[in-house]
Design a protein around this motif. Structure first.
Motif, PDB file in Angstrom:
ATOM      1  N   GLY A 121      17.693  -6.328 -20.694  1.00 37.07           N
ATOM      2  CA  GLY A 121      17.608  -6.269 -19.249  1.00 37.07           C
ATOM      3  C   GLY A 121      16.248  -5.786 -18.764  1.00 37.07           C
ATOM      4  N   SER A 122      16.160  -5.581 -17.448  1.00 34.29           N
ATOM      5  CA  SER A 122      14.900  -5.189 -16.810  1.00 34.29           C
ATOM      6  C   SER A 122      15.111  -4.000 -15.882  1.00 34.29           C
ATOM      7  N   LEU A 123      14.057  -3.223 -15.734  1.00 37.30           N
ATOM      8  CA  LEU A 123      14.025  -2.131 -14.773  1.00 37.30           C
ATOM      9  C   LEU A 123      12.616  -2.015 -14.227  1.00 37.30           C
ATOM     10  N   GLY A 124      12.514  -1.544 -12.978  1.00 39.96           N
ATOM     11  CA  GLY A 124      11.213  -1.297 -12.405  1.00 39.96           C
ATOM     12  C   GLY A 124      11.085   0.154 -11.995  1.00 39.96           C
ATOM     13  N   LEU A 125       9.974   0.767 -12.339  1.00 41.39           N
ATOM     14  CA  LEU A 125       9.700   2.146 -11.969  1.00 41.39           C
ATOM     15  C   LEU A 125       8.606   2.190 -10.909  1.00 41.39           C
ATOM     16  N   SER A 126       8.685   3.182 -10.056  1.00 38.34           N
ATOM     17  CA  SER A 126       7.657   3.406  -9.035  1.00 38.34           C
ATOM     18  C   SER A 126       7.160   4.827  -9.128  1.00 38.34           C
ATOM     19  N   CYS A 127       5.911   5.015  -8.737  1.00 41.74           N
ATOM     20  CA  CYS A 127       5.322   6.348  -8.704  1.00 41.74           C
ATOM     21  C   CYS A 127       4.537   6.464  -7.404  1.00 41.74           C
ATOM     22  N   ALA A 128       5.060   7.254  -6.505  1.00 39.58           N
ATOM     23  CA  ALA A 128       4.398   7.440  -5.209  1.00 39.58           C
ATOM     24  C   ALA A 128       3.434   8.613  -5.295  1.00 39.58           C
ATOM     25  N   LYS A 135       0.126   1.300  -0.285  1.00 40.46           N
ATOM     26  CA  LYS A 135       1.298   2.185  -0.340  1.00 40.46           C
ATOM     27  C   LYS A 135       1.059   3.388  -1.243  1.00 40.46           C
ATOM     28  N   ASN A 136      -0.121   3.508  -1.826  1.00 40.56           N
ATOM     29  CA  ASN A 136      -0.399   4.616  -2.751  1.00 40.56           C
ATOM     30  C   ASN A 136       0.677   4.718  -3.826  1.00 40.56           C
ATOM     31  N   GLY A 174       3.383  -7.379 -23.578  1.00 39.72           N
ATOM     32  CA  GLY A 174       4.134  -8.608 -23.372  1.00 39.72           C
ATOM     33  C   GLY A 174       5.486  -8.393 -22.729  1.00 39.72           C
ATOM     34  N   ARG A 175       5.919  -7.131 -22.639  1.00 41.09           N
ATOM     35  CA  ARG A 175       7.219  -6.832 -22.018  1.00 41.09           C
ATOM     36  C   ARG A 175       7.078  -6.006 -20.746  1.00 41.09           C
ATOM     37  N   PHE A 176       6.094  -5.104 -20.718  1.00 41.22           N
ATOM     38  CA  PHE A 176       5.890  -4.216 -19.574  1.00 41.22           C
ATOM     39  C   PHE A 176       4.635  -4.642 -18.814  1.00 41.22           C
ATOM     40  N   THR A 177       4.669  -4.423 -17.496  1.00 48.16           N
ATOM     41  CA  THR A 177       3.510  -4.719 -16.661  1.00 48.16           C
ATOM     42  C   THR A 177       3.263  -3.559 -15.710  1.00 48.16           C
ATOM     43  N   ILE A 178       2.038  -3.047 -15.735  1.00 42.40           N
ATOM     44  CA  ILE A 178       1.653  -1.978 -14.815  1.00 42.40           C
ATOM     45  C   ILE A 178       0.902  -2.595 -13.648  1.00 42.40           C
ATOM     46  N   SER A 179       1.150  -2.068 -12.463  1.00 45.43           N
ATOM     47  CA  SER A 179       0.465  -2.569 -11.281  1.00 45.43           C
ATOM     48  C   SER A 179       0.436  -1.472 -10.223  1.00 45.43           C
ATOM     49  N   ARG A 180      -0.274  -1.723  -9.147  1.00 41.76           N
ATOM     50  CA  ARG A 180      -0.317  -0.739  -8.071  1.00 41.76           C
ATOM     51  C   ARG A 180      -0.452  -1.432  -6.741  1.00 41.76           C
ATOM     52  N   ASP A 181       0.015  -0.738  -5.712  1.00 41.79           N
ATOM     53  CA  ASP A 181      -0.147  -1.188  -4.332  1.00 41.79           C
ATOM     54  C   ASP A 181      -1.004  -0.131  -3.651  1.00 41.79           C
ATOM     55  N   ASN A 182      -2.254  -0.476  -3.420  1.00 43.47           N
ATOM     56  CA  ASN A 182      -3.180   0.489  -2.869  1.00 43.47           C
ATOM     57  C   ASN A 182      -2.758   0.948  -1.476  1.00 43.47           C
ATOM     58  N   THR A 207      -4.310  11.007   1.787  1.00 44.70           N
ATOM     59  CA  THR A 207      -4.241   9.713   2.456  1.00 44.70           C
ATOM     60  C   THR A 207      -4.569   8.609   1.465  1.00 44.70           C
ATOM     61  N   SER A 208      -4.627   7.397   1.929  1.00 41.68           N
ATOM     62  CA  SER A 208      -4.846   6.249   1.058  1.00 41.68           C
ATOM     63  C   SER A 208      -6.021   6.499   0.116  1.00 41.68           C
TER      64      SER A 208
END
Length: 128
Positions: free
Chosen positions: A16-23, A80-81, A70-78, A28-29
């Motif tokens: 299966g899959s899961l997504g993690l977030s880190c705020a 949204k910090n 090949g299984r995990f992908t790291i990314s960021r939304d600038n 500020t931005s």
């Protein structure tokens, strides 16, 4: 002061899959011109905390542990910090507490000691 707050952990069956977030809070931005690296580490019961993935906040280079390539992908939304970790094809051995981490500078370090700030961790459990 930088504060990191993870979310998105949980339980899933193998495959299966899961997504993690880190705020990132406490400021500020974050300008992409500032040399910052953010990463994900994990710690399984009875084991050392290990590097999973890292990236430049500017959105350039990334690196991954061989075990997750090949299984995990790291990314960021600038805007949204927020840092993300998308985990696919999960295995039982991915079970751990996952931590978000922050360091200054350009080095995409895989060493725990190089990171200055840490989140509280979020549990990921993969059942086989």
């Amino acid at each position: 002061q930088v504060q990191l707050v993870e979310s998105g952990g949980g339980s899933v069956q193998a495959g299966g899959s899961l997504g993690l977030s880190c705020a990132v809070s406490g400021r500020t931005s974050i300008p992409t011109s500032i040399p910052i690296v953010m990463g994900w580490f994990r710690q399984a019961p009875g084991k050392e905390r290990e590097f999973v993935a890292g990236m430049h906040w500017s959105g350039g280079s990334t690196n991954y542990a061989d075990s997750v390539k090949g299984r995990f992908t790291i990314s960021r939304d600038n805007a949204k910090n927020t840092l993300y970790l998308q985990m696919n094809s999960l295995k039982a051995e991915d079970t751990a507490v996952y931590y978000c981490a922050w360091k200054s500078g350009y080095s995409l370090s895989t060493q725990r000691r190089d990171y200055n700030y840490w989140g509280q961790g979020t549990q990921v459990t993969v059942s086989s």
